[in-house]
Design a protein around this motif. Sequence first.
Motif, PDB file in Angstrom:
ATOM      1  N   GLY A  69       0.827  -1.213   0.000  1.00  0.00           N
ATOM      2  CA  GLY A  69       0.000   0.000   0.000  1.00  0.00           C
ATOM      3  C   GLY A  69       0.855   1.254   0.000  1.00  0.00           C
ATOM      4  O   GLY A  69       0.544   2.233  -0.687  1.00  0.00           O
ATOM      5  N   GLY A  70       1.944   1.248   0.744  1.00  0.00           N
ATOM      6  CA  GLY A  70       2.845   2.408   0.777  1.00  0.00           C
ATOM      7  C   GLY A  70       3.500   2.654  -0.570  1.00  0.00           C
ATOM      8  O   GLY A  70       3.612   3.804  -1.020  1.00  0.00           O
ATOM      9  N   VAL A  71       3.922   1.570  -1.225  1.00  0.00           N
ATOM     10  CA  VAL A  71       4.514   1.716  -2.556  1.00  0.00           C
ATOM     11  C   VAL A  71       3.468   2.237  -3.546  1.00  0.00           C
ATOM     12  O   VAL A  71       3.763   3.102  -4.385  1.00  0.00           O
ATOM     13  CB  VAL A  71       5.113   0.366  -3.030  1.00  0.00           C
ATOM     14  N   GLY A  72       2.251   1.752  -3.434  1.00  0.00           N
ATOM     15  CA  GLY A  72       1.173   2.241  -4.307  1.00  0.00           C
ATOM     16  C   GLY A  72       0.906   3.721  -4.109  1.00  0.00           C
ATOM     17  O   GLY A  72       0.707   4.466  -5.084  1.00  0.00           O
ATOM     18  N   ILE A  73       0.893   4.159  -2.864  1.00  0.00           N
ATOM     19  CA  ILE A  73       0.680   5.586  -2.583  1.00  0.00           C
ATOM     20  C   ILE A  73       1.840   6.417  -3.131  1.00  0.00           C
ATOM     21  O   ILE A  73       1.642   7.516  -3.665  1.00  0.00           O
ATOM     22  CB  ILE A  73       0.490   5.803  -1.065  1.00  0.00           C
ATOM     23  N   ALA A  74       3.060   5.894  -3.026  1.00  0.00           N
ATOM     24  CA  ALA A  74       4.229   6.617  -3.555  1.00  0.00           C
ATOM     25  C   ALA A  74       4.119   6.782  -5.067  1.00  0.00           C
ATOM     26  O   ALA A  74       4.351   7.871  -5.616  1.00  0.00           O
ATOM     27  CB  ALA A  74       5.514   5.881  -3.179  1.00  0.00           C
ATOM     28  N   PHE A  75       3.758   5.695  -5.780  1.00  0.00           N
ATOM     29  CA  PHE A  75       3.606   5.780  -7.233  1.00  0.00           C
ATOM     30  C   PHE A  75       2.469   6.728  -7.620  1.00  0.00           C
ATOM     31  O   PHE A  75       2.575   7.477  -8.592  1.00  0.00           O
ATOM     32  CB  PHE A  75       3.379   4.401  -7.849  1.00  0.00           C
ATOM     33  N   ALA A  76       1.386   6.708  -6.850  1.00  0.00           N
ATOM     34  CA  ALA A  76       0.276   7.619  -7.140  1.00  0.00           C
ATOM     35  C   ALA A  76       0.720   9.073  -6.957  1.00  0.00           C
ATOM     36  O   ALA A  76       0.353   9.947  -7.756  1.00  0.00           O
ATOM     37  CB  ALA A  76      -0.909   7.294  -6.229  1.00  0.00           C
ATOM     38  N   SER A  77       1.502   9.324  -5.923  1.00  0.00           N
ATOM     39  CA  SER A  77       2.000  10.691  -5.697  1.00  0.00           C
ATOM     40  C   SER A  77       2.913  11.135  -6.837  1.00  0.00           C
ATOM     41  O   SER A  77       2.835  12.284  -7.303  1.00  0.00           O
ATOM     42  CB  SER A  77       2.769  10.758  -4.374  1.00  0.00           C
ATOM     43  N   ILE A  78       3.769  10.238  -7.300  1.00  0.00           N
ATOM     44  CA  ILE A  78       4.653  10.567  -8.430  1.00  0.00           C
ATOM     45  C   ILE A  78       3.831  10.846  -9.682  1.00  0.00           C
ATOM     46  O   ILE A  78       4.105  11.802 -10.434  1.00  0.00           O
ATOM     47  CB  ILE A  78       5.667   9.421  -8.662  1.00  0.00           C
ATOM     48  N   ALA A  79       2.790  10.031  -9.912  1.00  0.00           N
ATOM     49  CA  ALA A  79       1.944  10.232 -11.091  1.00  0.00           C
ATOM     50  C   ALA A  79       1.228  11.582 -11.026  1.00  0.00           C
ATOM     51  O   ALA A  79       1.125  12.298 -12.043  1.00  0.00           O
ATOM     52  CB  ALA A  79       0.932   9.094 -11.195  1.00  0.00           C
ATOM     53  N   ILE A  80       0.759  11.955  -9.860  1.00  0.00           N
ATOM     54  CA  ILE A  80       0.084  13.258  -9.705  1.00  0.00           C
ATOM     55  C   ILE A  80       1.080  14.388  -9.958  1.00  0.00           C
ATOM     56  O   ILE A  80       0.749  15.388 -10.618  1.00  0.00           O
ATOM     57  CB  ILE A  80      -0.555  13.358  -8.304  1.00  0.00           C
ATOM     58  N   ALA A  81       2.297  14.237  -9.453  1.00  0.00           N
ATOM     59  CA  ALA A  81       3.324  15.275  -9.667  1.00  0.00           C
ATOM     60  C   ALA A  81       3.664  15.397 -11.150  1.00  0.00           C
ATOM     61  O   ALA A  81       3.769  16.521 -11.681  1.00  0.00           O
ATOM     62  CB  ALA A  81       4.572  14.940  -8.859  1.00  0.00           C
ATOM     63  N   ILE A  82       3.820  14.273 -11.839  1.00  0.00           N
ATOM     64  CA  ILE A  82       4.120  14.313 -13.276  1.00  0.00           C
ATOM     65  C   ILE A  82       2.961  14.950 -14.040  1.00  0.00           C
ATOM     66  O   ILE A  82       3.163  15.762 -14.955  1.00  0.00           O
ATOM     67  CB  ILE A  82       4.434  12.894 -13.798  1.00  0.00           C
TER      68      ILE A  82
END
Length: 105
Positions: A69-82
Amino acid sequence: MSDALEKAEAAAREAAVDTAAVQIALAAVELAKAATAQQQPAHSTCQHERKPGRSTGEWLGISCAICIGGVGIAFASIAIAIGGISVAILALVLRSMWRDYQKGR
């Protein structure tokens, strides 16, 4: 015959003493049983059932789920930033094109 009578009297007295000793021993056993019966409920007054704790496998499963779940949240945050950066670049390009279009008129 008096000898036999004396032996019988001695046997009767001995039996009476043995009977009294046996009665005292039985009374002591009954007293010990009663004392034990009174002590046992004091230890078992708790009426609810205790739930067993989680096993090692359950804890490993929970920790793996948290990590994923933490890795998923990290990837989602990166996607939002991009996505935000892309929108900002698009806005700058469109503004530049609009200015160039306005100058050309």
